[in-house]
Each structure stands twice: as C-alpha cells, then as structure tokens.
Scaffold this active site. Structure first.
Site, PDB file in Angstrom:
ATOM      1  N   GLU A 105     -48.094 -70.844  69.354  1.00 29.04           N
ATOM      2  CA  GLU A 105     -48.563 -71.423  70.609  1.00 29.04           C
ATOM      3  C   GLU A 105     -48.193 -72.884  70.705  1.00 29.04           C
ATOM      4  O   GLU A 105     -47.798 -73.384  71.760  1.00 29.04           O
ATOM      5  CB  GLU A 105     -50.086 -71.260  70.741  1.00 29.04           C
ATOM      6  CG  GLU A 105     -50.525 -69.847  71.092  1.00 29.04           C
ATOM      7  CD  GLU A 105     -50.403 -68.869  69.951  1.00 29.04           C
ATOM      8  OE1 GLU A 105     -50.277 -69.320  68.786  1.00 29.04           O
ATOM      9  OE2 GLU A 105     -50.433 -67.650  70.205  1.00 29.04           O
ATOM     10  N   HIS A 175     -61.207 -62.521  72.891  1.00 26.75           N
ATOM     11  CA  HIS A 175     -60.432 -62.043  74.035  1.00 26.75           C
ATOM     12  C   HIS A 175     -61.241 -62.209  75.320  1.00 26.75           C
ATOM     13  O   HIS A 175     -61.101 -61.425  76.250  1.00 26.75           O
ATOM     14  CB  HIS A 175     -60.036 -60.568  73.871  1.00 26.75           C
ATOM     15  CG  HIS A 175     -59.076 -60.297  72.753  1.00 26.75           C
ATOM     16  ND1 HIS A 175     -59.481 -59.885  71.510  1.00 26.75           N
ATOM     17  CD2 HIS A 175     -57.725 -60.389  72.694  1.00 26.75           C
ATOM     18  CE1 HIS A 175     -58.424 -59.721  70.729  1.00 26.75           C
ATOM     19  NE2 HIS A 175     -57.341 -60.017  71.413  1.00 26.75           N
TER      20      HIS A 175
HETATM   21  C1  LIG Z   1     -53.095 -67.693  67.860  1.00 23.68           C
HETATM   22  C2  LIG Z   1     -52.902 -66.296  68.342  1.00 23.68           C
HETATM   23  N1  LIG Z   1     -51.878 -66.008  69.148  1.00 23.68           N
HETATM   24  C3  LIG Z   1     -51.697 -64.758  69.615  1.00 23.68           C
HETATM   25  C4  LIG Z   1     -52.552 -63.768  69.264  1.00 23.68           C
HETATM   26  C5  LIG Z   1     -52.336 -62.364  69.813  1.00 23.68           C
HETATM   27  N2  LIG Z   1     -51.807 -61.512  68.766  1.00 23.68           N
HETATM   28  C6  LIG Z   1     -52.641 -60.802  68.007  1.00 23.68           C
HETATM   29  S1  LIG Z   1     -51.834 -60.006  66.818  1.00 23.68           S
HETATM   30  C7  LIG Z   1     -50.344 -60.544  67.303  1.00 23.68           C
HETATM   31  C8  LIG Z   1     -49.118 -60.111  66.570  1.00 23.68           C
HETATM   32  C9  LIG Z   1     -49.188 -60.424  65.124  1.00 23.68           C
HETATM   33  O1  LIG Z   1     -48.174 -59.779  64.431  1.00 23.68           O
HETATM   34  P1  LIG Z   1     -48.090 -59.795  62.849  1.00 23.68           P
HETATM   35  O2  LIG Z   1     -48.431 -61.151  62.344  1.00 23.68           O
HETATM   36  O3  LIG Z   1     -46.787 -59.243  62.476  1.00 23.68           O
HETATM   37  O4  LIG Z   1     -49.254 -58.846  62.368  1.00 23.68           O
HETATM   38  P2  LIG Z   1     -49.427 -57.278  62.578  1.00 23.68           P
HETATM   39  O5  LIG Z   1     -50.118 -57.094  63.897  1.00 23.68           O
HETATM   40  O6  LIG Z   1     -48.094 -56.660  62.539  1.00 23.68           O
HETATM   41  O7  LIG Z   1     -50.326 -56.822  61.481  1.00 23.68           O
HETATM   42  C10 LIG Z   1     -50.492 -61.372  68.405  1.00 23.68           C
HETATM   43  C11 LIG Z   1     -49.381 -62.000  69.125  1.00 23.68           C
HETATM   44  C12 LIG Z   1     -53.631 -64.108  68.414  1.00 23.68           C
HETATM   45  N3  LIG Z   1     -54.531 -63.194  68.012  1.00 23.68           N
HETATM   46  N4  LIG Z   1     -53.782 -65.367  67.960  1.00 23.68           N
END
Ligand SMILES: Cc1ncc(C[n+]2csc(CCOP(=O)(O)OP(=O)(O)O)c2C)c(N)n1
Ligand SMILES: [Mg+2]
Lengths: 371, 420
Positions: A105, A175
């Site tokens: 972000e 959320h």
């Molecule tokens: C600071 C922040 N930005 C965006 C999100 C939304 N978000 C939740 S999980 C995710 C993807 C994360 O992917 P990864 O780190 O590969 O973990 P995985 O879901 O594959 O376990 C996003 C963009 C969040 N929870 N927190």
C-alpha cells in the site's frame, strides 16, 4: 460492570442475532436499510441501469477514454478488483494503463504521488479502507503537504485514491472500518464519500480532475445493493457541496455514505411515529466540507443529529457538532446528538449492536424533540 | 526414495489402533529421502535423509488429515451461511504447519497471517476452538471476538489481518527470546504476496543486524489473491530475498523435507542469526470463500497438484510402502548377498505376498480417517450451537486497567458502559 440497559431496540437486535445463529441455514440476511434511488439529472443525458460498482467502472472508463495520461493500478485491479470496479478496463485500455501492483500500500500510494507530481493522472486503488494505513504516512506527509511545502511549485493534485469502506454485515475488524476522520485531519487532501451510483460517478470524475489529491471512499455494502439509472456519458458533480435530500423543519439529520440511507428511514419513522419533520443532509465531501448547507439547516431546525459508523470519539461528527454549536449557538433548541459506532474496534459477532441503526437514531430524535 | 533401516516382526500391541493390525508386521522406523533443497548463502543444508518412527509417521498423517477435514468442514459451514465473512482455508498447505510444528517445541514462537486455521490446530487449539471461532461462539480460541483471521494460543501470536504486519512482530518476538536468554526461536510466516510489503525488508535488516533467532518463512502458494508470484515479484526466489540472510528453498508438499529444514534452521538461527525459508506449496481453495479461485488459474492446474503433489496423498503412499515390508516378507527374495535395498526393490514386483500387510495398513489409515471425520463432525455440531459471549463483551478487552470511572463511549446514553 454496569450493563447497558436493555432498550427495546437492543432486545430486537439481540433477537436478530439469535436468529442469525440458529436459523442461519435458511435466513437470508438483508442490508440494514432500504435503498431509495436518486433520480438522474436530465441535463446529464441518457442513462442506463447500474449498481454502484458499475457506475465506478463507467467513471473510470470515461476518464481513461479522455485523458491519455490516466492510469489505474492497485492490488488485482487488472482482473477487475475484488469488488469488480475495474472489470474490462485492462482489455479496453491495455496493460500499460490498467495494471496490478504488488501487495504494497505504501508503494501504491507513493508511486501514485510520484506519477502525479510528474504530470500523470494516477488513480490508485487500496483494496479496503482498513488497509490504507501502511500508506498513511505517504498520504499525510507527502500527498497532503506537497503543494504547501514547495510553495506551489509541485503538487500531486492528479492523484486519486479509491478505497471501499464501511460495514458490510460480516466484515469484522479489518473489512469494515470507516476511516474518513483520520484524513479529515490532513489539510491539503480532499475526502469524498458517495451515497449511490449517480453520485459516485459524478463525484469520482470530479475527484480525478480536481487539482488536489483526493481520497474517494466507496461504501462497499452499496456496490451491489444500490442500483440507479446512471447517465452513461461524462458529467461531474461538485465537491464540497452537501445534498439536501429531504427538506424538513424540526430536526436536521446529517450522514454520509451508507448512513444516509439509514437516516432516510429514520426521517420516515420520525414522521410516522412522532410527527416530526426531518431535513436529511448527505455531506458528500468530508474535507473540505460544506458549512453553508449544514449551518443553514441547523439554524432553521435548531436540532441536529449527526450519525456515522466510525467510533464517536473524534469521529468527523465531532467537528460538525463543534462548528454548529459555535456558529448556530442561539438557534439550537437541544444539545447536538451524535449516534455513531462505539469506541471499540469494529466487532465480529457484535456488529448488529455496534451499528448506529435506525432505532438508536430514532431514540436520539426523540431526545432532540423532547429536550 | 525409501530405505528400510529396520524392520520388526514384533506384533505390535498398540491398543490405539484397536488391534486392526493383528497379524500384520510393520517396520517400526523408516528412512526417507526428502525432495532436494536449494540453498542461498549456505555451504551445507539440512539433511535430505530423514528417519521417522511409525508413531511419528502416523501422527504427521493424522495432523494433516485433521487440518484438511477441518477446512472442508469450515467450507461447508460457510456455504450453509453458518460461518460468515472472510474465511481463508489452508487446504493444500498442511505439510508446512505440520512439518514445522514437529520440528520445534511449544516454547518456540509462531506468528502468521490470516490463513491461520491449520497453524492454530498444530499449536494446540482444539478443532472446536477453531470452528467455534469461525462461527463466532464463545468456545472459539479468541472467544468469538476475532473470527477467521484471528486465532491464538500460547506462543502462537496469530492470526494477523494486515498483510505483512506480522513479520516484524515475529522478529520482535525473536528479539525478546534472545534478550531473555531463552534457547527458543520464532517462526514468522507470510505469503508470496506479503513478501513484497516494505516492512518485511525492514524486519530482515534488523533481524540480521542483531542476529535474532528468527526463522522467516515465506509460504509460497503461487498466488496472492488473484496475482501470481511471477506477476507480483521481480525475484520469485523468495528464499534469496533476505539478501545477506541465508535461505533454503523447500518442496513443502513433502512434510519430511519441511521438518528437516526446520530442525536445521532452529539450530542454525540459535547460533548464527536469522534464516529465510521458502516453503513451496499450493492452495486448493480460492483466496477466501468468496473467491472461486478459477479466474486466474486453470482447473487443470489445481487438479494436477491434487493428483500428483498432494502433501497428504504423497505422504500416505510413502508410509504405506514403508510399512509394507517386513523381514519375513523379504526373506524369500533376499537370499545370501542380496542387500536390503535390493530386496526392497524386488518388492515392487511382488503383489500377492505383500497384499496382506498392505491391506492391514490401509485399515489402520482408514480407522484414523474415520476417527478424524467423527472428531471434526462433533466439533462442528458443537460450534454450530455454541452461544456468543454476552453483549457486555462488546466492550471488554479494549483496555486493561482503565482510568477510574472509564466508560466506553457509544453515542447513546443507554449504552455507555464501564469496562471490566
Ligand atoms: C495491508 C493489506 N493489504 C491488502 C490486504 C488484502 N489481502 C488479504 S490477503 C491478500 C493476498 C496475500 O497473498 P499472500 O501473501 O500470498 O498470502 P496467501 O493468501 O496466498 O496465503 C491481500 C491482498 C490485507 N489484508 N492487508
Ligand atoms: Mg500466496
């Protein structure tokens, strides 16, 4: 500990919570308000049915079509984003203009600021308002102050940051947040929250073209729940201009985003049950906000209820209340009421209790008229 | 590759398998070759030969199965709207939590992101504690106050909704361990998507600067929501991204490889400061329950992993084959100079002789599977009717020792409440 007294409304909510748990398999959960669509302004041309996310897409489409410097980026936006706001835009305008950013972000906003100061129209998406805080420093210390600290040599007015906000019925701590007040404390930024599709499109286009960095918070529960006849062409709606949605004489109700629709029901209930006439104001722009409209109404009715989902302490309602009391002191018939979220984190199962629902608002209207 | 190190003709009297194995002979211990590791700034990596006992093998199998079953149950509860909101499942990634937990102790720390159900179970939260947290019940491990993303227990720091935020926290836990003179480590887990958050790099630097006993673990399941690793990361060799921090790539569909690398890493970080593990894995479900998980990858891709690389399936066939053979079984085929390895290879040509042991072992596994199904189903039934906390808990756990007469402010005088 002292317990909250069990008001009827609390009892109702407790009951609905129980229903949710035990009839969970069959109950269809509905939104906590009924949506009354706006009517489009005929001078904005022909219309088509759109929900709020489609009207956002339409605004972005208009912008990309007309402004060759405009780019859209954010987490997963190339595929349409988690709320489908950018669906189809990559295919139409190409990967160079609509692209996914890594999960960062701070990076997203900072790159946007950099692009904007160098002359591009940067439209950044933060996936949820709850996740804007890694970028808070960039927004507060860079975006908001760029113009001032350079003596107007540079500015990032071409930056717009979009983020879904507010409660959705089951979003729990991360959320659901309403974060507008944090940014209300940052002179140099503009903060805008639409109440429905027509407003969203016109206000978003204004934000994108405004010469100041804007944060545009989209009430996520309205993405699908709010449907209107939206002008298909290019139109703008003025920033820093509140809408008076209902005219009334006894009580002024002020809200923004989802809460406008809750307050609309409160106005109807107040009329029916209490024979009280409410004036309903959607603030639309949080910063800089429309003092004239708010103060004129407060002076007229002498009774004001402000309602938002964010916690009450230091919510933006505090600023409105302080200004109204100092400017309309002699007009006021009762202390200003604020019906807001509690000073707690946004709760998981207790969301129905936390929400400033119509029952709590109606109680406040009673207090205002009985003062 | 499997090598039989010791076989036994002992008729095991382990009552917990309820005598199903009567008449079968098992190996009590077997040695396996793990999938190979890749190393970054390390001369020697973890051992690729892992010896485990029969109990251990069954325990790992059971742990992975409980997690799989629990997640399937959560998915069903979600579909029937008993679980609401955001729910991220761990199916496909079980070998990471299971392999790692069995390489550390309960005094070591673990912190992860929102995909926390499997880790919660491994750290000691019972199945009901996970499922009731999901349904918002008071038997949940956070009393229903957290929900899917927020699960905790002793030395398990959750359960974090802000992507990336947990990683520097984990380095901080490691700093505390070092400062307190404990011989413990902290595992800080994050995804391939999270790997791009700026605060990770700040954490790497501080951890290396101060030689903290921190094991950074990138669970690379290929995607961060809808964005594949290659689309999000300039360098997808996540195990090298700590720069001066040594790293190991692990095929994390192999529970034994995970375990071996974690054991190695624990010893390593206590002596040398941080290490960075990349656990290459896969998630079967969409990112969360609202993502069907098919718009950014093909169904065939998911199917391929399920069929050929499933951590549970792979491990199951390995332990079945290792337990297949007894000395007795092999005797007729291992005359004179034939070494055991060779005689083992012979086994593959045999069917009739081995069928009996094979069938017995399958029964053991089936019994485990049935027990797990029952255990998880019972927990799910309890979670469904588990009551919420009383309403006043909306206002609890915000501050400890609030000032005198402190009230949590709502806007409505009837709900100004003092806190416990
Ligand atoms: C600071 C922040 N930005 C965006 C999100 C939304 N978000 C939740 S999980 C995710 C993807 C994360 O992917 P990864 O780190 O590969 O973990 P995985 O879901 O594959 O376990 C996003 C963009 C969040 N929870 N927190
Ligand atoms: Mg991932």
């Amino acid at each position: 500990m002292a317990l909250p007294s069990k008001t009827l409304s609390a009892a109702c909510r407790q009951f609905s919570l129980l229903c949710r748990r035990f009839v969970g398999t069959t109950a269809v959960r509905s939104v906590h308000f009924s949506y009354v669509p706006d009517t489009p302004d005929p001078k904005h041309g022909s219309t088509t049915r759109m929900n709020l996310f489609q009207s956002i897409t339409s605004a972005l489409d208009v912008c990309l079509g007309k402004d060759p410097t405009a780019v859209i980026f954010g987490e997963d936006v190339a595929f349409g984003g988690v709320f489908r706001c950018t669906v189809g835009l990559r295919d139409k305008y190409g990967e160079a203009r609509v692209f996914n950013s890594p999960l960062s972000e701070q990076g997203i906003v900072a790159f946007g600021i950099g692009m904007a100061i160098a002359g591009s129209t940067a439209i950044a998406e933060i996936q949820f308002a709850d996740y804007i805080f890694p970028a808070f420093d960039q927004l507060r210390n860079e975006a908001a102050m760029f113009r001032y600290r350079t003596g107007n040599q540079f500015d990032c007015g071409r930056l717009t940051v979009r983020a879904p906000c507010m409660a959705v019925g089951h979003g729990a701590l991360y959320h659901s947040q309403s974060v507008e007040a944090f940014f209300g404390h940052c002179p140099g930024l503009k903060v805008v929250i639409p109440r429905g599709p027509i407003q969203a499109k016109g206000l978003l286009l204004s934000c994108i073209r405004d010469e100041n960095p804007c944060i545009f918070f989209e009430p996520k529960i309205l993405y699908r729940a709010a449907i209107e006849e939206v002008p298909t062409g290019d139109y703008e709606l003025p920033l820093s201009k509140a809408s008076v949605l209902l005219e009334g004489s006894d009580v002024t109700l002020i809200g923004w985003g989802t809460q406008v629709h809750v307050l609309r029901e409160v106005a109807a209930m107040a009329q029916d049950k209490l024979n009280v006439s409410c004036e309903l104001i959607d603030l639309c722009t949080i910063l800089p906000w429309d003092k004239d409209t708010v103060l004129a109404s407060a002076a007229k009715t002498g009774r004001v209820l402000i309602s938002h989902e964010a916690p009450v302490t230091m919510g933006f309602g505090a600023e409105l209340a302080a200004t109204i009391q100092s400017e309309c002191f002699l007009n006021l018939e009762a202390p200003i009421e604020r019906v807001c979220g509690y000073d707690t984190p946004f709760p998981h199962v207790f969301e129905p209790f936390y929400m400033p629902d119509k029952w709590r608002c109606l109680e406040a209207v009673k207090r205002l008229v009985n003062f | 590759m499997l090598t039989l190190v010791r076989s036994s003709t002992a008729r095991s009297s382990r009552s917990w398998i309820l005598g199903i194995q009567q008449g079968c002979n098992y190996a009590t211990e077997a040695t396996f070759e793990t999938k190979p590791f890749k190393l970054h700034r390390l001369e020697n990596g973890p051992p690729t030969t892992v010896k485990i006992t029969r109990e251990e093998a069954l325990q790992y199998y059971k742990d992975m199965q409980v997690i799989r079953r629990m997640e399937t149950t959560a998915a069903n509860l979600y579909k029937s709207k008993i679980i609401r909101g955001f729910c991220h499942l761990y199916s496909g990634q079980e070998a990471v939590a299971v392999g790692m937990e069995h390489a550390i102790t309960k005094e070591d720390g673990v912190i992860t992101a929102y995909r926390a159900h499997g880790w919660s179970y491994m750290r000691g939260v019972p199945v009901l504690g996970v499922l009731a947290e999901l349904t918002g019940g008071r038997s949940g491990c956070a009393k229903g106050k957290g929900g899917s993303m927020h699960m905790y227990c002793k030395n398990f720091y959750g359960g974090n909704g802000i992507v990336g935020a947990q990683v520097p926290l984990g380095a901080g836990v490691a700093l505390a361990m070092k400062y307190q003179g404990k011989k413990n480590v902290c595992l800080a887990l994050y995804g391939d998507g999270a790997a791009n958050q700026g605060q990770l790099f700040e954490a790497y630097n501080m951890a290396k600067l101060w030689d903290l006993p921190c094991i950074f673990v990138c669970e690379n399941n290929g995607y961060g929501m809808g964005t594949s690793a290659a689309r999000s990361s300039a360098n997808t060799d996540y195990y090298t991204r700590g720069d001066s921090i040594p790293g190991i790539w692990i095929d994390a569909m192999d529970v034994l490889a995970v375990k071996s690398a974690t054991e190695f890493s624990k010893q390593f970080v206590l002596k040398n400061g941080p290490i960075l593990l990349e656990a290459a894995t896969y998630r079967y479900h969409g990112h969360s329950m609202s993502d069907p998980g098919t718009s950014y990858r093909t169904r065939e891709e998911v199917q391929e992993v399920r069929q050929n690389r499933d951590p549970i399936g792979l491990f199951k066939s390995r332990i079945i084959s290792s337990a297949l053979v007894t000395e007795d079984d092999l005797k007729p085929y291992a005359p004179g100079g034939m070494n055991r390895k060779k005689s083992f290879d012979h086994k593959w040509q045999l069917t009739a002789k081995n069928k009996k042991a094979d069938a017995c072992f399958l029964l053991v596994i089936q019994k485990i599977d049935n027990d797990i199904r029952q255990e998880v189903e019972e927990a799910a039934e309890k979670a469904k009717v588990d009551p919420e906390l009383p309403l006043e808990d909306l206002y609890s756990d915000i501050y400890s020792q609030p000032p005198p007469n402190f009230v949590v402010r709502g806007s409505d005088p009837t709900v100004m409440v003092s806190v416990r």
